[in-house]
Design an enzyme around this catalytic site. Sequence first.
Site, PDB file in Angstrom:
ATOM      1  N   CYS A  16       0.823  -1.218   0.000  1.00  0.00           N
ATOM      2  CA  CYS A  16       0.000   0.000   0.000  1.00  0.00           C
ATOM      3  C   CYS A  16       0.855   1.265   0.000  1.00  0.00           C
ATOM      4  CB  CYS A  16      -0.936  -0.003   1.204  1.00  0.00           C
ATOM      5  SG  CYS A  16      -0.093   0.352   2.754  1.00  0.00           S
ATOM      6  N   CYS A  19       4.889   1.516   3.763  1.00  0.00           N
ATOM      7  CA  CYS A  19       6.276   1.339   4.229  1.00  0.00           C
ATOM      8  C   CYS A  19       7.127   2.524   3.778  1.00  0.00           C
ATOM      9  CB  CYS A  19       6.857   0.044   3.673  1.00  0.00           C
ATOM     10  SG  CYS A  19       5.856  -1.412   3.968  1.00  0.00           S
ATOM     11  N   CYS A 125       4.343  -7.342   4.338  1.00  0.00           N
ATOM     12  CA  CYS A 125       3.988  -7.955   3.046  1.00  0.00           C
ATOM     13  C   CYS A 125       5.218  -8.605   2.424  1.00  0.00           C
ATOM     14  CB  CYS A 125       3.410  -6.905   2.097  1.00  0.00           C
ATOM     15  SG  CYS A 125       1.991  -6.038   2.760  1.00  0.00           S
ATOM     16  N   CYS A 163       3.445  -3.250   9.730  1.00  0.00           N
ATOM     17  CA  CYS A 163       2.489  -2.851   8.683  1.00  0.00           C
ATOM     18  C   CYS A 163       1.894  -1.509   9.065  1.00  0.00           C
ATOM     19  CB  CYS A 163       1.415  -3.935   8.537  1.00  0.00           C
ATOM     20  SG  CYS A 163       0.350  -3.737   7.105  1.00  0.00           S
ATOM     21  N   HIS A 203       4.002  -7.123  24.961  1.00  0.00           N
ATOM     22  CA  HIS A 203       3.464  -7.378  26.295  1.00  0.00           C
ATOM     23  C   HIS A 203       4.526  -7.200  27.386  1.00  0.00           C
ATOM     24  CE1 HIS A 203       0.406  -9.278  28.841  1.00  0.00           C
ATOM     25  NE2 HIS A 203       1.260 -10.187  29.246  1.00  0.00           N
ATOM     26  N   CYS A 206       4.702  -3.352  27.943  1.00  0.00           N
ATOM     27  CA  CYS A 206       3.496  -2.527  27.834  1.00  0.00           C
ATOM     28  C   CYS A 206       3.190  -1.799  29.149  1.00  0.00           C
ATOM     29  CB  CYS A 206       2.310  -3.409  27.460  1.00  0.00           C
ATOM     30  SG  CYS A 206       0.781  -2.480  27.301  1.00  0.00           S
ATOM     31  N   CYS A 226      -6.242  -3.453  30.851  1.00  0.00           N
ATOM     32  CA  CYS A 226      -5.489  -4.086  29.762  1.00  0.00           C
ATOM     33  C   CYS A 226      -6.442  -4.403  28.612  1.00  0.00           C
ATOM     34  CB  CYS A 226      -4.858  -5.364  30.315  1.00  0.00           C
ATOM     35  SG  CYS A 226      -4.451  -6.580  29.074  1.00  0.00           S
ATOM     36  N   CYS A 232      -6.145  -7.575  21.947  1.00  0.00           N
ATOM     37  CA  CYS A 232      -4.729  -7.198  21.889  1.00  0.00           C
ATOM     38  C   CYS A 232      -3.835  -8.429  21.696  1.00  0.00           C
ATOM     39  CB  CYS A 232      -4.310  -6.468  23.155  1.00  0.00           C
ATOM     40  SG  CYS A 232      -2.603  -5.890  23.033  1.00  0.00           S
ATOM     41  N   CYS A 241       7.719  -1.240  20.106  1.00  0.00           N
ATOM     42  CA  CYS A 241       6.850  -0.049  20.055  1.00  0.00           C
ATOM     43  C   CYS A 241       6.635   0.629  21.412  1.00  0.00           C
ATOM     44  CB  CYS A 241       5.504  -0.401  19.433  1.00  0.00           C
ATOM     45  SG  CYS A 241       5.672  -1.220  17.844  1.00  0.00           S
ATOM     46  N   CYS A 253       0.327   2.241  19.543  1.00  0.00           N
ATOM     47  CA  CYS A 253      -1.021   1.676  19.425  1.00  0.00           C
ATOM     48  C   CYS A 253      -1.756   1.545  20.763  1.00  0.00           C
ATOM     49  CB  CYS A 253      -0.938   0.314  18.728  1.00  0.00           C
ATOM     50  SG  CYS A 253      -0.174   0.432  17.103  1.00  0.00           S
ATOM     51  N   CYS A 260      -2.689  -3.810  20.138  1.00  0.00           N
ATOM     52  CA  CYS A 260      -1.639  -4.207  19.199  1.00  0.00           C
ATOM     53  C   CYS A 260      -2.275  -5.249  18.289  1.00  0.00           C
ATOM     54  CB  CYS A 260      -0.441  -4.807  19.945  1.00  0.00           C
ATOM     55  SG  CYS A 260       0.707  -5.655  18.836  1.00  0.00           S
ATOM     56  N   CYS A 263       1.125  -6.566  14.053  1.00  0.00           N
ATOM     57  CA  CYS A 263       1.491  -6.308  12.658  1.00  0.00           C
ATOM     58  C   CYS A 263       2.887  -6.753  12.264  1.00  0.00           C
ATOM     59  CB  CYS A 263       1.277  -4.832  12.316  1.00  0.00           C
ATOM     60  SG  CYS A 263       2.631  -3.745  12.810  1.00  0.00           S
TER      61      CYS A 263
HETATM   62 FE1  FSX Z   1       2.505  -3.952   3.321  1.00  0.00          FE
HETATM   63 FE2  FSX Z   1       4.077  -1.648   2.421  1.00  0.00          FE
HETATM   64 FE3  FSX Z   1       1.412  -2.932   5.286  1.00  0.00          FE
HETATM   65 FE4  FSX Z   1       1.394  -1.196   3.508  1.00  0.00          FE
HETATM   66  O1  FSX Z   1       3.699  -1.193   0.762  1.00  0.00           O
HETATM   67  S1  FSX Z   1       3.463  -3.843   5.245  1.00  0.00           S
HETATM   68  S2  FSX Z   1       0.306  -3.217   3.328  1.00  0.00           S
HETATM   69  S3  FSX Z   1       1.598  -0.740   5.656  1.00  0.00           S
HETATM   70  O2  FSX Z   1       3.008  -0.422   3.116  1.00  0.00           O
HETATM   71  O3  FSX Z   1       3.886  -3.460   2.158  1.00  0.00           O
HETATM   72 FE1  SF4 Z   2      -0.338  -7.054  27.065  1.00  0.00          FE
HETATM   73 FE2  SF4 Z   2      -1.933  -5.846  25.267  1.00  0.00          FE
HETATM   74 FE3  SF4 Z   2      -2.620  -5.907  27.829  1.00  0.00          FE
HETATM   75 FE4  SF4 Z   2      -0.589  -4.387  27.010  1.00  0.00          FE
HETATM   76  S1  SF4 Z   2      -2.757  -4.116  26.472  1.00  0.00           S
HETATM   77  S2  SF4 Z   2      -0.633  -5.713  28.825  1.00  0.00           S
HETATM   78  S3  SF4 Z   2       0.291  -5.700  25.400  1.00  0.00           S
HETATM   79  S4  SF4 Z   2      -2.402  -7.710  26.445  1.00  0.00           S
HETATM   80 FE1  SF4 Z   3       3.683  -2.124  17.200  1.00  0.00          FE
HETATM   81 FE2  SF4 Z   3       1.692  -3.910  17.556  1.00  0.00          FE
HETATM   82 FE3  SF4 Z   3       1.151  -1.422  16.752  1.00  0.00          FE
HETATM   83 FE4  SF4 Z   3       2.385  -3.157  15.082  1.00  0.00          FE
HETATM   84  S1  SF4 Z   3       0.274  -3.316  15.887  1.00  0.00           S
HETATM   85  S2  SF4 Z   3       2.910  -0.982  15.404  1.00  0.00           S
HETATM   86  S3  SF4 Z   3       3.661  -4.289  16.533  1.00  0.00           S
HETATM   87  S4  SF4 Z   3       2.032  -2.031  18.735  1.00  0.00           S
END
Ligand code: FSX
Ligand code: SF4
Ligand code: SF4
Length: 287
Positions: A16, A19, A125, A163, A203, A206, A226, A232, A241, A253, A260, A263
Amino acid sequence: MATKEYPAIWLQAAGCTGCSVSLLNVINPSIKNLLVDEVLPGSHINLRFHATVMAGAGAPAIQVMADTSRQKKGGYILIVEGAIPTAEDGIYGVIGEKDGKPMTMQSWVETLAKDALAVVALGSCAAFGGIPAAHPNPTQCRSVADVLQAKGINTPLVNVPGCPPHPDWFVGTVANVLLSGLPKPEDLDEYRRPKAFYGQTIHENCPRRAYYDENKFAKKFGDLGCNYELGCRGPITHADCPVRLWNSKVNWCVGCGATCIGCTEPGFFDIAPLYEKTSEAALPEEV
Ligand code: FSX
Ligand code: SF4
Ligand code: SF4
């Protein structure tokens, strides 16, 4: 001191462009520092092809890719963003033409990876197939690793999933290669992710972890507690993160009240609906 040039080709396959956008928002170094200045003293990344940011277009731009692989054999970095469509010989994703015939993303990845110094599969991806490879995957999108393995191409490969991925994860990975050479096997985890960025789970770090440990779970978004029961996937997701934060350390996130979604993990999009508690995210002692 003479500046050492590292030519780089950035291929965009099925994704998309998130990245690329994530990297364009890098704060330290800035994208100008990264592309125009020396990224490390004495090292300059010469980004020769990137469809979104380059001014060139058409046949001359495509020619740069072929020229780089020929002239800089074994000395350039190939960055791949997006999964690789492989159904029907890859015809669902093409970049330019050769002798009037479309060139598939798959053929570019195979050709350019073969003679590269190293390949970086950037984003989930490219690293794992991600959203384009989610069920039912009609274009048979595959990860870079799968495509290279099918052709017996053994060029060193590092996966930088997410992602999108955090810009620091990419910049840090590339800077490490320039500083210390290719990553050693012990620097990468079982999915070829640099442990420096993916060595712990969400986790583990967090700030809502104390709620989890005391069984105080949010029942709806906005509740204190939580977010585990809201889906999550922090317990099974590897990334830094919570400590690195996003958008110039503004938030992340779970910090902004979301979950989370996992991703950085293989197959994150197919595990379960994103905002449902899933037994896949259960901690080992709960299973
Ligand atoms: Fe994939 Fe790149 Fe997700 Fe997007 O193009 S990792 S769909 S955020 O940006 O490849
Ligand atoms: Fe774990 Fe998600 Fe709860 Fe944070 S919000 S303590 S990462 S399960
Ligand atoms: Fe980080 Fe999880 Fe958010 Fe991905 S979805 S950016 S691993 S907190």
